[in-house]
Write a protein that holds these residues in place. Structure first.
Motif, mmCIF file in Angstrom:
data_model
loop_
_atom_site.group_PDB
_atom_site.id
_atom_site.type_symbol
_atom_site.label_atom_id
_atom_site.label_comp_id
_atom_site.label_asym_id
_atom_site.label_seq_id
_atom_site.Cartn_x
_atom_site.Cartn_y
_atom_site.Cartn_z
ATOM 1 N N GLY A 49 12.759 -3.729 3.735
ATOM 2 C CA GLY A 49 12.323 -4.862 2.941
ATOM 3 C C GLY A 49 11.955 -4.455 1.524
ATOM 4 O O GLY A 49 12.025 -3.292 1.148
ATOM 5 N N ASP A 50 11.525 -5.424 0.732
ATOM 6 C CA ASP A 50 11.124 -5.147 -0.652
ATOM 7 C C ASP A 50 9.903 -4.246 -0.706
ATOM 8 O O ASP A 50 9.736 -3.478 -1.655
ATOM 9 C CB ASP A 50 10.822 -6.458 -1.385
ATOM 10 C CG ASP A 50 12.094 -7.182 -1.805
ATOM 11 O OD1 ASP A 50 13.172 -6.799 -1.320
ATOM 12 O OD2 ASP A 50 12.006 -8.128 -2.610
ATOM 13 N N VAL A 51 9.050 -4.338 0.301
ATOM 14 C CA VAL A 51 7.836 -3.520 0.314
ATOM 15 C C VAL A 51 8.179 -2.036 0.256
ATOM 16 O O VAL A 51 7.482 -1.249 -0.393
ATOM 17 C CB VAL A 51 6.973 -3.831 1.559
ATOM 18 C CG1 VAL A 51 7.737 -3.555 2.843
ATOM 19 C CG2 VAL A 51 5.682 -3.018 1.544
ATOM 20 N N GLY A 52 9.270 -1.651 0.891
ATOM 21 C CA GLY A 52 9.683 -0.254 0.865
ATOM 22 C C GLY A 52 10.565 0.071 -0.319
ATOM 23 O O GLY A 52 10.375 1.089 -1.001
ATOM 24 N N ALA A 53 11.547 -0.788 -0.584
ATOM 25 C CA ALA A 53 12.533 -0.506 -1.634
ATOM 26 C C ALA A 53 11.891 -0.453 -3.025
ATOM 27 O O ALA A 53 12.165 0.454 -3.818
ATOM 28 C CB ALA A 53 13.640 -1.551 -1.603
ATOM 29 N N LEU A 54 11.041 -1.431 -3.343
ATOM 30 C CA LEU A 54 10.406 -1.439 -4.656
ATOM 31 C C LEU A 54 9.491 -0.232 -4.836
ATOM 32 O O LEU A 54 9.439 0.376 -5.905
ATOM 33 C CB LEU A 54 9.604 -2.734 -4.847
ATOM 34 C CG LEU A 54 10.405 -4.033 -4.959
ATOM 35 C CD1 LEU A 54 9.464 -5.221 -5.175
ATOM 36 C CD2 LEU A 54 11.405 -3.960 -6.107
ATOM 37 N N ALA A 55 8.777 0.126 -3.769
ATOM 38 C CA ALA A 55 7.856 1.261 -3.842
ATOM 39 C C ALA A 55 8.601 2.577 -4.016
ATOM 40 O O ALA A 55 8.230 3.411 -4.854
ATOM 41 C CB ALA A 55 6.989 1.308 -2.580
#
Length: 360
Positions: A266-272
């Motif tokens: 998800g974005d929580v992992g990819a953005l981080a």
């Protein structure tokens, strides 16, 4: 944290001094993050599944993706927990570089978490509106860049170094802040765009983090830095522990994210993760090398820009679908073939990026 404990134990037995070596702590950081991911992963997947936090699949995408609908997402939270825990366990807590890296990663993860939560829990297809997502990314990116600029202790920390040329160094001055901001935010969004197939983004992230960690070790060592004609940055070697944690956490997550995926980051992992890579590249002054190593991320981003620009100006699409990995799928490439070939390309790019250290 554990480095302090080992320092105390060193007074009882000099053998504990081995834990002060960055190389050993980097390895232990990777192993610790890997074990955290592997141990917590199954429980996390069951928990997300029980909450029915499943991925929504685009209906205009490849038909083979329809079977992925409902697969648990937001698994990137596991990656962040593993990275932060391992980094703080094995890193020196007096390292400003380590703290900026950890805080930036968590902050970008929080932005992604809000976006994911709105999409999969509140069932809002827009998630966090784009303008607000970019606003918060910009705020965190500028804050990280400003923190590095204000705490810089030598000119090398705010100078742009160009690979292949040992004498080309451009003092950025205040321009360091907007330049670093663009690298951090751009890298964050690039990894996010790449995260569209099972394991496609996470393994390249692991490989790039390993490459950057190697450079961090070299820049933090006076002898290697002088020999390779790269800037010596006191304390930068501590990012080896952070990069090791990214690699270990990423491999642990890949255990569950490999095709066919049991969970998505998800974005929580990819953005981080993207922000973490950008931040490390900024600290060790190898932003251009990041663009080389992360060439897959760059191409994915450029493909989207070209597609949007072409459609808006000419009313025509250049690719069958963007990002470009979907283009190859629609051409008939099976998903595993696209994934593995992109992995192979990343291996070559990371090796080439490391080769620039000597080609000066």
């Amino acid at each position: 944290m554990l480095t302090w404990l080992m320092a105390q134990l060193e007074t009882l037995d000099v053998g504990f001094a081995v834990f002060q070596y960055i190389t050993l702590r980097g390895i232990l950081s990777a192993v610790t993050a890997l074990l955290i991911s592997l141990l917590i992963g199954p429980r996390m997947i069951r928990y997300l599944d029980s909450l029915q936090i499943g991925q929504a699949v685009r209906t205009d995408g490849p038909e083979t993706h329809l079977v992925k609908s409902g697969t648990p997402t937001m698994g990137g939270a596991l990656i962040i927990v593993a990275i932060v825990t391992s980094s703080l366990l094995w890193g020196r807590l007096d390292s400003r570089y380590l703290w900026v890296a950890v805080v930036t990663t968590v902050a970008f993860g929080a932005i992604g978490w809000i976006d994911d939560y709105r999409k999969v829990v509140e069932k809002d297809p827009r998630g966090l509106p784009a303008r607000w997502k970019y606003f918060w990314q910009s705020l965190v990116g500028f804050a990280a860049a400003t923190a590095l600029f204000v705490t810089a202790q030598q000119p090398a920390e705010t100078t742009l170094y160009v690979p292949f040329f040992k004498d080309v160094a451009i003092p950025l001055g205040l321009l360091f802040i907007p330049f670093s901001y663009l690298v951090i935010v751009g890298s964050s969004n690039a990894v996010n765009l790449t995260d569209g197939l099972d394991g496609l983004a996470i393994l390249p992230t692991v490989m790039v983090a390993t490459g950057l960690g190697t450079i961090a070790y070299l820049t933090g060592n006076t002898n290697f830095a002088e020999y390779l004609h790269i800037p010596y940055l006191a304390g930068a070697g501590e990012l080896v522990i952070f990069c090791g944690a990214i690699a270990g956490a990423g491999l642990g997550f890949l255990w569950f994210n490999t095709y066919p995926a049991m969970v998505f980051m998800g974005d929580v992992g990819a953005l981080a993760l993207g922000a973490a890579l950008g931040l490390v590249a900024v600290v060790i002054r190898h932003e251009i090398v990041l663009f080389i190593m992360g060439g897959i991320f760059v191409v994915e981003t450029v493909s989207v820009i070209i597609q949007v620009a072409s459609f808006k100006t000419r009313g025509k699409r250049v690719f069958r679908m963007a990002p470009i990995h979907h283009h190859f799928e629609l051409k008939g490439w099976p998903e595993p073939r696209v994934i593995v070939r992109f992995w192979i390309i990343t291996v070559m790019l990371v090796l080439f990026g490391l080769a620039t250290l000597k080609l000066r």
